[in-house]
Scaffold this active site. Structure first.
Site, PDB file in Angstrom:
ATOM      1  CG  HIS A   1      -2.047   0.980   1.144  1.00 14.96           C
ATOM      2  ND1 HIS A   1      -1.914   2.294   1.526  1.00 14.96           N
ATOM      3  CD2 HIS A   1      -3.324   0.831   0.723  1.00 14.96           C
ATOM      4  CE1 HIS A   1      -3.076   2.916   1.340  1.00 14.96           C
ATOM      5  NE2 HIS A   1      -3.949   2.056   0.859  1.00 14.96           N
TER       6      HIS A   1
ATOM      7  CD  GLU B   1      -7.044  -0.908  -4.530  1.00 13.57           C
ATOM      8  OE1 GLU B   1      -6.409  -1.695  -5.262  1.00 13.57           O
ATOM      9  OE2 GLU B   1      -7.165   0.297  -4.764  1.00 13.57           O
TER      10      GLU B   1
END
Length: 367
Positions: A254, A309
């Site tokens: 991330h 996600e």
């Protein structure tokens, strides 16, 4: 005067609503760990917390549920607006158009009110479900007062009372969508509101920012990856082939979180009841375990963990939601954070007016 591209690292204000600390892996909602709220509280409870600064009593929670239930049904004029929009208009622009229409006289007030925030939050899933079923040629499903926010969303989309495990997973996802600091859409909403515009106009600005793929892009790449892998048996050879070519495994690592993504950790716990009950979800969990093991083998010490996600894709796929409503679904969670920031901005308002450095040519001759 030095400039900072994208304003990255520039402090644009103070907030009591949320804290994002990527180095430590923190996501805090008004003094509570967001990941704990996602697995222990309902959507309505966390919405109340962000709006009011404290968790609700049983009486306060019941009042909020009743208010949201009353606001969930779409007004007739809003239905007509949606019906008149061409099928080619994407869902995010449908949301922007309908939210703008909700700013009718009486709602376009300064300062904005909590009642307006509750109304918008209750209505967004109804608008999405109404538009979705209209485009599919399906009969409209009216919300049920006895169902909560997340359950009603699934019910209005599919016309069936959802399984409790699916409600729990979606509720956790929506809670973790609510707030994430001074992101692009939240900042856009606060900028619009700072001009003493109304809440609906500010939310329209936020939706416009969320529509951009760099901010509100759905986890479509993760969905595509999981679809391409298909089975547990294909997971390791597929991932090894990508890593051998120097490719990227979507849904891992991330930009902000340099350690474990707290949102992914919460969703992992919230979806435990789905394991063994949904084949596509089981494949996703197997892919996660395989990818983490192989990423450590190929990139030792990088500590590349699952991000939100990945789990968002696994959940939305297991719930059989159409990819075209992924970003709108994310938006229906983030509306609570937007409206909380809008109310906070109004309470101590000053118009945003940053400076810029002119880099164009100057006129010839003296002034």
């Amino acid at each position: 005067m030095a400039t900072v591209s994208g304003l990255e690292g520039v402090v644009a204000g103070e907030t009591e609503i949320g804290l994002v600390d990527g180095e430590k892996g923190y996501l805090v909602y008004r003094g509570y760990w967001a990941k704990e709220l996602a697995i222990s509280r309902s959507y309505e409870e966390v919405a109340y917390l962000l709006w009011n600064g404290h968790l609700p009593s049983s009486e306060e929670l019941e009042m909020l549920k009743l208010e949201m239930a009353a606001a969930r049904a779409m007004p007739e004029y809003l239905c007509r607006i949606v019906d008149l929009l061409p099928a080619s208009v994407p869902m995010m622009l449908v949301l922007q158009s309908t939210v703008a229409a909700l700013g009718e006289q009486g709602n376009a007030t300064w300062p904005p009110t909590l009642r307006q925030a509750v109304r918008l939050t209750a209505l967004l899933p109804s608008i999405i479900a109404y538009r979705y079923r209209r485009l599919k040629g399906l009969p409209i499903v009216e919300p049920l007062p006895e169902l909560g926010h997340a359950a009603n969303y699934l019910y209005m989309l599919n016309g069936q009372i959802p399984e409790e495990a699916h409600v729990q997973a979606l509720s956790a996802y929506l809670i973790l969508c609510m707030e994430h600091g001074m992101n692009a859409s939240t900042f856009a909403g606060r900028v619009v509101l700072s001009t003493e515009s109304d809440m609906c106009a500010a939310v329209c600005g936020a939706i416009g920012a969320m529509k951009g793929p760099l901010h509100g892009g759905a986890p479509s790449e993760v969905i595509s990856m999981l679809a391409d892998i298909g089975t547990k048996e294909r997971a390791e050879p597929w991932i090894r082939e990508v890593l051998d070519k120097g490719g990227k495994i979507m849904g891992f690592g991330h930009r902000i979180y340099k350690t474990k993504d707290p949102r992914a950790e919460a969703l992992k716990i919230a979806t435990e009841e789905m394991i063994g009950k949904d084949p596509s979800f089981d494949v996703a969990i197997h892919v996660e375990h395989t990818a983490i093991r192989l990423l450590e083998e190929y990139k030792p010490g990088r500590r590349l963990f699952t991000n939100v996600e990945f789990y968002a894709a696994a959940i939305l796929q297991a719930l059989e939601l159409d990819p075209e409503i992924f970003t709108p679904t994310f938006t229906s969670g983030r509306i609570v954070g937007w409206t909380s920031h809008i109310l906070e901005q109004a309470a101590n308002n000053r118009i945003f007016r940053p400076q810029s450095i002119y880099t164009g040519p100057m006129p010839e001759g003296e002034f």
